[in-house]
Design a protein around this motif. Sequence first.
Motif, PDB file in Angstrom:
ATOM      1  N   LYS A   1       0.807  -1.229   0.000  1.00 24.79           N
ATOM      2  CA  LYS A   1       0.000   0.000   0.000  1.00 24.79           C
ATOM      3  C   LYS A   1       0.839   1.278   0.000  1.00 24.79           C
ATOM      4  O   LYS A   1       0.427   2.297  -0.545  1.00 24.79           O
ATOM      5  CB  LYS A   1      -0.930   0.009   1.216  1.00 24.79           C
ATOM      6  CG  LYS A   1      -2.082  -0.988   1.120  1.00 24.79           C
ATOM      7  CD  LYS A   1      -2.966  -0.891   2.362  1.00 24.79           C
ATOM      8  CE  LYS A   1      -4.122  -1.873   2.287  1.00 24.79           C
ATOM      9  NZ  LYS A   1      -4.916  -1.882   3.536  1.00 24.79           N
ATOM     10  N   TYR A   2       1.995   1.212   0.673  1.00 24.29           N
ATOM     11  CA  TYR A   2       2.761   2.450   0.858  1.00 24.29           C
ATOM     12  C   TYR A   2       4.191   2.389   0.300  1.00 24.29           C
ATOM     13  O   TYR A   2       4.896   3.398   0.316  1.00 24.29           O
ATOM     14  CB  TYR A   2       2.812   2.811   2.353  1.00 24.29           C
ATOM     15  CG  TYR A   2       1.450   2.949   2.959  1.00 24.29           C
ATOM     16  CD1 TYR A   2       0.702   4.109   2.770  1.00 24.29           C
ATOM     17  CD2 TYR A   2       0.884   1.914   3.710  1.00 24.29           C
ATOM     18  CE1 TYR A   2      -0.574   4.235   3.316  1.00 24.29           C
ATOM     19  CE2 TYR A   2      -0.377   2.032   4.259  1.00 24.29           C
ATOM     20  CZ  TYR A   2      -1.109   3.195   4.052  1.00 24.29           C
ATOM     21  OH  TYR A   2      -2.365   3.326   4.580  1.00 24.29           O
ATOM     22  N   GLY A   3       4.631   1.226  -0.159  1.00 22.57           N
ATOM     23  CA  GLY A   3       5.984   1.111  -0.710  1.00 22.57           C
ATOM     24  C   GLY A   3       7.065   1.242   0.343  1.00 22.57           C
ATOM     25  O   GLY A   3       8.216   1.536   0.039  1.00 22.57           O
ATOM     26  N   CYS A   4       6.708   1.022   1.618  1.00 23.38           N
ATOM     27  CA  CYS A   4       7.666   1.122   2.724  1.00 23.38           C
ATOM     28  C   CYS A   4       7.961  -0.267   3.291  1.00 23.38           C
ATOM     29  O   CYS A   4       7.131  -1.171   3.189  1.00 23.38           O
ATOM     30  CB  CYS A   4       7.120   2.016   3.836  1.00 23.38           C
ATOM     31  SG  CYS A   4       6.795   3.710   3.319  1.00 23.38           S
ATOM     32  N   ASN A   5       9.121  -0.419   3.868  1.00 26.09           N
ATOM     33  CA  ASN A   5       9.498  -1.688   4.481  1.00 26.09           C
ATOM     34  C   ASN A   5       9.697  -1.520   5.984  1.00 26.09           C
ATOM     35  O   ASN A   5      10.383  -0.581   6.417  1.00 26.09           O
ATOM     36  CB  ASN A   5      10.796  -2.213   3.871  1.00 26.09           C
ATOM     37  CG  ASN A   5      10.576  -2.770   2.481  1.00 26.09           C
ATOM     38  OD1 ASN A   5       9.860  -3.747   2.296  1.00 26.09           O
ATOM     39  ND2 ASN A   5      11.186  -2.138   1.484  1.00 26.09           N
ATOM     40  N   VAL A   6       9.122  -2.423   6.764  1.00 21.40           N
ATOM     41  CA  VAL A   6       9.324  -2.425   8.211  1.00 21.40           C
ATOM     42  C   VAL A   6      10.620  -3.185   8.496  1.00 21.40           C
ATOM     43  O   VAL A   6      10.714  -4.386   8.253  1.00 21.40           O
ATOM     44  CB  VAL A   6       8.138  -3.081   8.941  1.00 21.40           C
ATOM     45  CG1 VAL A   6       8.411  -3.149  10.440  1.00 21.40           C
ATOM     46  CG2 VAL A   6       6.848  -2.303   8.673  1.00 21.40           C
ATOM     47  N   MET A   7      11.619  -2.473   8.995  1.00 14.00           N
ATOM     48  CA  MET A   7      12.931  -3.073   9.254  1.00 14.00           C
ATOM     49  C   MET A   7      12.975  -3.773  10.605  1.00 14.00           C
ATOM     50  O   MET A   7      13.667  -4.772  10.777  1.00 14.00           O
ATOM     51  CB  MET A   7      14.012  -1.992   9.204  1.00 14.00           C
ATOM     52  CG  MET A   7      14.124  -1.282   7.874  1.00 14.00           C
ATOM     53  SD  MET A   7      15.168   0.181   8.001  1.00 14.00           S
ATOM     54  CE  MET A   7      16.736  -0.546   8.425  1.00 14.00           C
TER      55      MET A   7
END
Length: 222
Positions: free
Chosen positions: A171-177
């Motif tokens: 949905k947001y193109g972000c990755n949870v590290m």
Amino acid sequence: MKKQFAVIGLGRFGGSICKSLSEQGMEVLAIDTNEDKVNEYATIATHAVIADTTDENTLKSLGIRNFDHVIVAIGDNIQSSILTTLMLVELGVNHITVKAQNDYHEKVLNKIGAHKVVHPERDMGVRIAHNIISKNVLDYLELSDEYSIVELIAGKTVHGQSLIDLDIRAKYGCNVMAIKRGEEINVSPAATEYLMNGDIIIVIGADKDINRMEHDLFDDED
């Protein structure tokens, strides 16, 4: 073998780097033209010397080209900063990091071959501004003009939902590290990992995407 560092300029920024490297057990040569500054760091750094680093022969006599990394942290004297950097480049130092005073200074440093240019005051200002603007942002690290790593605090909106439920990457193109819960840190969490109110989520992504995600998922109303 321990890495060898040289720090040129022992003001607030250079002095902080010198202390931090020394505390981590690195070999550090501290250099400044100010005798009082050099004396202050004589018991902190491995070696501390009074020297004018705009002089090529001085740099050669210090064996500067043998250092793994040289940090140029000269304060307000832009000319000395540029000349020192130029000398280091010409001597073939492997890695040179330089503190810039402004954008013009940065352009010149990049032109003459500095490997990394930093703006400590500006970068800290950006981090503080992000922390002030959003109560959800605990910390902020700018990777480039468009990408960042942020620490967000989870609230009621995401409580009890898994990463796969939230579908943050799609949905947001972000990755949870990573997810921090109390003293525990879960690096590269599985998609089935659930979030709880108060968890700290470390996310990497484009600024515009992080802002959108923060607004949708982390901006709890009081």
